[in-house]
Write a protein that holds these residues in place. Structure first.
Motif, mmCIF file in Angstrom:
data_model
loop_
_atom_site.group_PDB
_atom_site.id
_atom_site.type_symbol
_atom_site.label_atom_id
_atom_site.label_comp_id
_atom_site.label_asym_id
_atom_site.label_seq_id
_atom_site.Cartn_x
_atom_site.Cartn_y
_atom_site.Cartn_z
ATOM 1 N N GLU A 117 0.831 -1.208 0.000
ATOM 2 C CA GLU A 117 0.000 0.000 0.000
ATOM 3 C C GLU A 117 0.862 1.252 0.000
ATOM 4 N N TRP A 135 2.240 1.708 -3.521
ATOM 5 C CA TRP A 135 1.206 2.268 -4.404
ATOM 6 C C TRP A 135 1.061 3.775 -4.193
ATOM 7 N N PRO A 162 1.068 1.943 -8.901
ATOM 8 C CA PRO A 162 0.577 0.558 -8.887
ATOM 9 C C PRO A 162 1.582 -0.409 -9.493
ATOM 10 N N SER A 215 1.741 -4.722 -10.771
ATOM 11 C CA SER A 215 1.000 -5.965 -10.981
ATOM 12 C C SER A 215 1.827 -7.141 -10.496
ATOM 13 N N LEU A 217 -6.184 -9.106 -3.401
ATOM 14 C CA LEU A 217 -7.074 -8.908 -4.551
ATOM 15 C C LEU A 217 -7.390 -7.424 -4.722
ATOM 16 N N ASP A 218 -7.625 -6.735 -3.602
ATOM 17 C CA ASP A 218 -7.924 -5.302 -3.660
ATOM 18 C C ASP A 218 -6.750 -4.497 -4.206
ATOM 19 N N LEU A 219 -5.538 -5.030 -4.058
ATOM 20 C CA LEU A 219 -4.345 -4.370 -4.594
ATOM 21 C C LEU A 219 -4.073 -4.770 -6.046
ATOM 22 N N GLY A 220 -4.960 -5.569 -6.618
ATOM 23 C CA GLY A 220 -4.853 -5.925 -8.023
ATOM 24 C C GLY A 220 -4.052 -7.172 -8.325
ATOM 25 N N PHE A 221 -3.688 -7.942 -7.290
ATOM 26 C CA PHE A 221 -2.842 -9.100 -7.510
ATOM 27 C C PHE A 221 -3.637 -10.330 -7.925
ATOM 28 N N TYR A 222 -2.964 -11.185 -8.679
ATOM 29 C CA TYR A 222 -3.464 -12.533 -8.942
ATOM 30 C C TYR A 222 -3.116 -13.401 -7.732
ATOM 31 N N ARG A 260 -8.611 -13.745 -11.770
ATOM 32 C CA ARG A 260 -7.403 -13.513 -10.965
ATOM 33 C C ARG A 260 -6.777 -14.817 -10.471
ATOM 34 N N ASN A 286 -5.281 -16.319 -17.817
ATOM 35 C CA ASN A 286 -4.764 -15.377 -16.825
ATOM 36 C C ASN A 286 -3.240 -15.330 -16.833
#
Length: 269
Positions: free
Chosen positions: A142, A145, A150, A152, A169-174, A200, A250
């Motif tokens: 966080e 970011w 950001p 990935s 997940l909220d941070l965009g990660f798989y 994801r 993915n």
């Protein structure tokens, strides 16, 4: 059906004697691509040689958190140069935090931050190792970011709780599941496998470690990723073909890999 094993270590000595046979098995199991992770930059030449031998192999370069006692600022430039030197490098890592086996948090955080920066500069995803450090890693990501931007990546060999899963997940990660998801004792990981959105979701072996049921206790290998996918499919109440197609798509997207066109046998005259 095609599968991609998104995290392997086939450079380890345990594979030296029979790697050709291991490859035959992953090919016959439908594994069309592999992503080889890196524990320290000294492995780079060996992993590169494996990619020369196996065109389906892409790879990462980085420093594992348990090796972060060796971290020096100049190592960042070495990782950057290695990553930029070969188009088959598709990620930085594995990096992250591991407070289960080590408590050198300052060194681990410094090494992880530097590798996140390299990945962002080179427009590459990160492969994240996280063990007993989800809260600290969330804070670190966080902060990155907010202060840098950001990034990935994938939480590999995921073993967190459903709540922790949602943080990343909220941070965009798989989120990538390994053979641990096949263990009956891993109920919180099974719950996490049910809640991850389809777009994801990834699967991996982390071979030679953590062989899935029904191979538990044996050396793990890429062909066994099918057992992971079957378990994830069962947990999600869908067919194996659906999980294979989704996780393959993915992996292609995250690591910017080219699709593999299935070979078609000629029709007899």
């Amino acid at each position: 059906m095609q599968l991609i094993d998104t995290h392997v270590h086939i450079n380890f000595e345990t594979f030296l004697a029979d790697l050709a046979a291991v490859r035959e098995r992953w090919q016959s199991s439908g594994v069309v691509r592999l992503v080889h992770s890196c524990c320290e930059p000294s492995e780079f030449d060996g992993i590169q040689a494996l990619a020369d031998r196996f065109p389906e192999l892409s790879f990462a370069v980085g420093l594992h958190p348990l090796e972060s006692r060796h971290w020096q600022p100049e190592l960042a430039e070495r990782i950057r140069a290695l990553a930029a030197s070969d188009s088959r490098v598709v990620a930085i890592g594995e990096t992250g935090l591991d407070f289960y086996k080590a408590d050198n948090s300052d060194e681990q955080i410094a090494a992880c931050w530097a590798q996140l920066s390299i990945a962002r500069d080179l427009n590459l995803p990160v492969i994240i190792h996280c063990r007993d450090a989800a809260s600290e890693l969330r804070v670190l990501l966080e902060k990155f970011w907010r202060e840098v931007g950001p990034i990935s990546g994938v939480m590999h060999c995921w073993s967190g709780t459903p709540e922790e899963t949602c943080w990343f997940l909220d941070l965009g990660f798989y989120i990538s599941f390994s053979g641990i998801v096949t263990f009956k004792s891993a109920q919180h990981i099974r719950e996490a496998a049910r809640l991850v959105p389809g777009d994801r979701l990834l699967v991996e072996t982390d071979c030679p470690f953590l062989a899935p049921v029904p191979k538990r206790g044996k050396r793990n290998e890429p062909s066994y990723v099918r057992y992971v996918a079957e378990q994830v499919a069962d947990l999600r109440g869908v067919g194996i073909d659906e999980v294979a197609a989704q996780t393959t798509a993915n992996a292609l997207a995250l690591f910017q890999l080219a699709p593999v066109t299935p070979s078609v046998a000629p029709v007899p005259a």
